[in-house]
Design an enzyme around this catalytic site. Structure first.
Site, PDB file in Angstrom:
ATOM      1  N   CYS A 116       0.983  -1.039   0.396  1.00  0.00           N
ATOM      2  CA  CYS A 116      -0.043  -0.400  -0.077  1.00  0.00           C
ATOM      3  C   CYS A 116       0.645   1.210   0.258  1.00  0.00           C
ATOM      4  O   CYS A 116      -0.001   2.350   0.045  1.00  0.00           O
ATOM      5  CB  CYS A 116      -0.866  -0.251   1.515  1.00  0.00           C
ATOM      6  SG  CYS A 116      -1.848  -1.229   1.223  1.00  0.00           S
TER       7      CYS A 116
ATOM      8  N   HIS B 211      -2.765   7.617   6.040  1.00  0.00           N
ATOM      9  CA  HIS B 211      -3.106   6.140   5.920  1.00  0.00           C
ATOM     10  C   HIS B 211      -4.738   6.247   5.955  1.00  0.00           C
ATOM     11  O   HIS B 211      -5.093   5.561   4.738  1.00  0.00           O
ATOM     12  CB  HIS B 211      -1.783   5.680   5.965  1.00  0.00           C
ATOM     13  CG  HIS B 211      -1.967   4.504   5.277  1.00  0.00           C
ATOM     14  ND1 HIS B 211      -1.473   4.215   3.766  1.00  0.00           N
ATOM     15  CD2 HIS B 211      -2.473   2.892   5.984  1.00  0.00           C
ATOM     16  CE1 HIS B 211      -2.108   2.804   3.515  1.00  0.00           C
ATOM     17  NE2 HIS B 211      -1.899   2.221   4.113  1.00  0.00           N
TER      18      HIS B 211
ATOM     19  N   GLU C 269      -1.945   5.371  14.037  1.00  0.00           N
ATOM     20  CA  GLU C 269      -1.626   6.311  13.029  1.00  0.00           C
ATOM     21  C   GLU C 269      -1.063   7.213  14.444  1.00  0.00           C
ATOM     22  O   GLU C 269      -1.136   8.522  13.654  1.00  0.00           O
ATOM     23  CB  GLU C 269      -2.257   6.718  11.630  1.00  0.00           C
ATOM     24  CG  GLU C 269      -1.661   7.784  10.836  1.00  0.00           C
ATOM     25  CD  GLU C 269      -1.837   7.622   9.517  1.00  0.00           C
ATOM     26  OE1 GLU C 269      -1.892   7.920   9.248  1.00  0.00           O
ATOM     27  OE2 GLU C 269      -2.700   6.726   9.215  1.00  0.00           O
TER      28      GLU C 269
ATOM     29  N   LYS D 288      -9.239   8.110   1.846  1.00  0.00           N
ATOM     30  CA  LYS D 288     -10.282   6.562   1.598  1.00  0.00           C
ATOM     31  C   LYS D 288     -11.328   6.265   1.977  1.00  0.00           C
ATOM     32  O   LYS D 288     -12.229   5.406   1.504  1.00  0.00           O
ATOM     33  CB  LYS D 288      -8.405   5.353   2.480  1.00  0.00           C
ATOM     34  CG  LYS D 288      -7.832   5.944   1.840  1.00  0.00           C
ATOM     35  CD  LYS D 288      -6.932   4.373   2.646  1.00  0.00           C
ATOM     36  CE  LYS D 288      -5.684   4.167   1.858  1.00  0.00           C
ATOM     37  NZ  LYS D 288      -4.324   5.591   2.267  1.00  0.00           N
TER      38      LYS D 288
ATOM     39  N   HIS E 285      -9.850   1.727   0.000  1.00  0.00           N
ATOM     40  CA  HIS E 285      -8.041   1.830  -0.432  1.00  0.00           C
ATOM     41  C   HIS E 285      -8.093   1.411  -1.179  1.00  0.00           C
ATOM     42  O   HIS E 285      -8.355   0.157  -1.696  1.00  0.00           O
ATOM     43  CB  HIS E 285      -7.985   0.950   0.446  1.00  0.00           C
ATOM     44  CG  HIS E 285      -6.467   0.228   1.461  1.00  0.00           C
ATOM     45  ND1 HIS E 285      -5.617   1.034   0.067  1.00  0.00           N
ATOM     46  CD2 HIS E 285      -6.202  -0.049   2.527  1.00  0.00           C
ATOM     47  CE1 HIS E 285      -4.394   0.697   1.100  1.00  0.00           C
ATOM     48  NE2 HIS E 285      -4.567   0.355   1.882  1.00  0.00           N
TER      49      HIS E 285
ATOM     50  N   PHE F 266       1.924  -3.086   4.419  1.00  0.00           N
ATOM     51  CA  PHE F 266       2.414  -4.240   4.931  1.00  0.00           C
ATOM     52  C   PHE F 266       3.815  -4.280   4.600  1.00  0.00           C
ATOM     53  O   PHE F 266       4.115  -3.826   2.987  1.00  0.00           O
ATOM     54  CB  PHE F 266       1.285  -5.470   4.473  1.00  0.00           C
ATOM     55  CG  PHE F 266      -0.134  -5.491   4.731  1.00  0.00           C
ATOM     56  CD1 PHE F 266      -0.827  -4.427   6.295  1.00  0.00           C
ATOM     57  CD2 PHE F 266      -1.005  -6.596   4.226  1.00  0.00           C
ATOM     58  CE1 PHE F 266      -2.288  -5.301   6.270  1.00  0.00           C
ATOM     59  CE2 PHE F 266      -2.317  -7.082   4.875  1.00  0.00           C
ATOM     60  CZ  PHE F 266      -2.666  -5.981   5.912  1.00  0.00           C
TER      61      PHE F 266
END
Length: 403
Positions: A163, A295, A306, A327, A332, A391
């Site tokens: 991502c 994010h 975050e 998002k 996403h 990830f």
């Protein structure tokens, strides 16, 4: 020797919020939700919604012979690249192709081509896959096809870091300009996640929302996957000024880091280091940042981690900086997410507008930031940063400034 300045002169995109960067930004300001029923054969999937692309052009301008070798991510990459080049005012013959290149990030690969191969072989009992399956599934396919379509003969390659792929592509392209290897670089990300195979895999992770995406809201229940692509034209400041280009914003800093901890669970230290590296590269303090495009995936672990990251880096300034997760609107889009989110950051500094985090209903005490709930806000924005935490513990942050 002074480092070469890098500016953005054109942007293109296609996703659930529109078929070009202007429409995407307009939808962001209006707080439109791109989540809608899936238009694919969902078979036995539990998930029935996603942020599917709207605004496909009637004529994408792609050569029919080239089209035969393309997956969907290559097609939408070329569409976005053409838009970006047009906005930048760059036509073939008006730039040195040997000093111009492209980097496109993808989180996975040509999933639609892989899925079709499985259908052909296992369901329809065909004896062979499509002749161009290999070039269609290559993660570097989008970069190659953009270079072919645009005539770019300089640095051309793909990157894949889950991502964070979009931001890693931007940073890789910025490096080519800073190092003097190129004057013009196209960069961004692309993804088609709304395909049966990937959706089935994501279902197994148990992180997909049942309805809509609610970043930072206490009643969140997961992320919503989306399709899309976004490409930006990056140029050295000198090259852009020499040709009289309309400069949209300047990229003033980048930051990278690795968690070196867990393949799926983020740390606070890794992302925080990426932000600090970005601020140091830009030569600014945390207190000078006006907007953070988070994010913000709408999973409890990501949102709360975050928040800790931002508080760790920004200290007292965390109470005044504006934060939002777009998002919540475009979903996403994995490798394309941070590329689409750069559209938000660039336009935030151009128009002094903070796009909202929509679908926000219930404050989460562990996410105690100004997340710009539900409605866009006018605010002076000189500097914005875009967070991408993926990830694998791979983190990439970019800072842009009004110019």
């Amino acid at each position: 020797m002074d480092q070469r300045r890098v500016v953005i002169t054109g942007m293109g995109g296609i996703c659930a919020l529109g078929g070009n960067s202007d429409d995407i930004w307009s939808s962001m300001k209006q707080g439109r939700d791109g989540c809608r029923p899936l238009e694919i054969d969902t078979r036995d999937l539990k998930v029935k919604t996603g942020c599917g692309i709207i605004g496909y052009p009637e004529d994408d301008g792609i050569d029919k012979r080239q089209s035969l070798t393309m997956s969907g991510i290559s097609r939408i990459s070329v569409i976005a690249a053409r838009q970006a080049m047009k906005q930048a005012g760059l036509e073939q013959g008006e730039f040195d192709p040997r000093r111009s290149g492209v980097v496109v990030g993808v989180g996975i690969f040509g999933t639609d081509a892989v899925d079709q191969s499985y259908v052909d072989i296992f369901l329809e009992q065909k004896k062979r896959a499509h002749i161009f399956t290999v070039p269609r599934v290559m993660p570097s396919g989008p970069s190659g096809h953009v270079s072919i379509a645009m005539g770019l003969q300089g640095p051309v390659f793909g990157v894949s870091s889950a991502c964070a792929s979009g931001n890693h592509a931007f940073i890789s392209a910025i490096d080519q300009i800073r190092l003097g290897r190129a004057d013009v670089m196209l960069a961004g990300g692309a993804e088609l996640a709304l395909v049966y195979g990937p959706l089935k895999a994501w279902e197994s992770l148990r992180v997909l929302a049942r309805s809509v995406c609610r970043p930072f809201s206490a009643d969140r229940d997961g992320l919503v996957l989306g399709d899309g692509a976004a490409i930006a034209v990056l140029e050295s400041y000198e090259h852009a000024k020499a040709r009289g280009a309309n400069i949209l914003a300047e990229i003033i800093g980048v930051g990278l880091s690795g968690d070196a901890s867990d393949i799926v669970n983020p740390t606070v230290e890794g992302p925080a280091e990426a932000i600090r590296n970005c601020l140091a590269d830009a030569g600014i303090s945390a207190g000078q940042v006006d907007y953070i495009n988070a994010h913000g995936t709408a999973t409890q672990t990501n949102d709360q981690t975050e928040t800790k990251v931002i508080r760790d880096v920004f200290g007292a300034a965390a109470d005044t900086v504006s934060v939002s997760s777009t998002k919540s609107m475009h979903g996403h889009c994995l490798g394309a997410s941070s590329a689409i989110e750069l559209i938000a950051c660039v336009n935030a500094v151009r128009e002094d507008v903070i796009p909202p985090t929509i679908n926000y209903t219930t404050p989460d005490p562990a996410c105690d930031l100004d997340v710009t709930p539900n409605v866009a806000r006018e605010k002076k924005v000189d500097i914005a940063i875009s967070n991408a935490f993926a990830f694998g513990g791979t983190n990439a942050v970019i800072a842009v400034r009004k110019i």
